[in-house]
Write a protein that holds these residues in place. Sequence first.
Motif, short mmCIF file in Angstrom:
data_model
loop_
_atom_site.label_atom_id
_atom_site.label_comp_id
_atom_site.label_asym_id
_atom_site.label_seq_id
_atom_site.Cartn_x
_atom_site.Cartn_y
_atom_site.Cartn_z
N VAL A 197 9.69 19.85 -1.33
CA VAL A 197 9.28 18.68 -0.55
C VAL A 197 8.15 18.01 -1.32
N THR A 198 8.29 16.71 -1.56
CA THR A 198 7.29 15.95 -2.31
C THR A 198 6.74 14.84 -1.43
N LEU A 199 5.43 14.82 -1.30
CA LEU A 199 4.74 13.75 -0.58
C LEU A 199 3.98 12.90 -1.60
N THR A 200 4.26 11.61 -1.60
CA THR A 200 3.56 10.68 -2.49
C THR A 200 2.77 9.71 -1.63
N VAL A 201 1.48 9.64 -1.89
CA VAL A 201 0.59 8.71 -1.17
C VAL A 201 0.14 7.66 -2.18
N ILE A 202 0.42 6.39 -1.86
CA ILE A 202 0.00 5.28 -2.73
C ILE A 202 -1.03 4.48 -1.95
N GLU A 203 -2.24 4.45 -2.50
CA GLU A 203 -3.34 3.76 -1.83
C GLU A 203 -4.06 2.87 -2.84
N ASN A 204 -4.04 1.57 -2.57
CA ASN A 204 -4.67 0.60 -3.46
C ASN A 204 -4.20 0.75 -4.91
N ASN A 246 -3.87 -1.30 5.16
CA ASN A 246 -4.87 -1.11 4.10
C ASN A 246 -4.24 -0.77 2.74
N ASN A 247 -3.11 -1.39 2.40
CA ASN A 247 -2.47 -1.17 1.09
C ASN A 247 -2.13 0.29 0.83
N THR A 248 -1.69 0.98 1.85
CA THR A 248 -1.33 2.40 1.72
C THR A 248 0.12 2.59 2.15
N SER A 249 0.84 3.45 1.43
CA SER A 249 2.19 3.83 1.85
C SER A 249 2.40 5.32 1.58
#
Length: 95
Positions: free
Chosen positions: A58-65, A9-12
């Motif tokens: 700690v860095t969390l990056t969520v890329i969605e659409n 679903n275009n998420t990473s």
Amino acid sequence: MKFIQPSGNNTSYQIEYHREEDLVSSSLLSGMKLSLFQRIAVKVLKLNPTYVRCIGTVTLTVIENGKQQVYEQEGLWEQMFFGKNKSAIIQERTL
């Protein structure tokens, strides 16, 4: 360290560990009773297995659409290194 995990679903997801300080760093060989042959083999092969407990950001990056959300927090993690590893441990240890 950086890990990137693509998902459906275009998420990473991308997680980064920024090591700022070592709380524990030790050789996995310390405390082991090695024979003369084993000590020579370790030196010849330049093995340096180590254990490190670190703190840092700690860095969390969520890329969605195409939209990016970033979360950042102080974290604690452990790392184990095996084999030839020159910079994993701060202290030098002679066999």
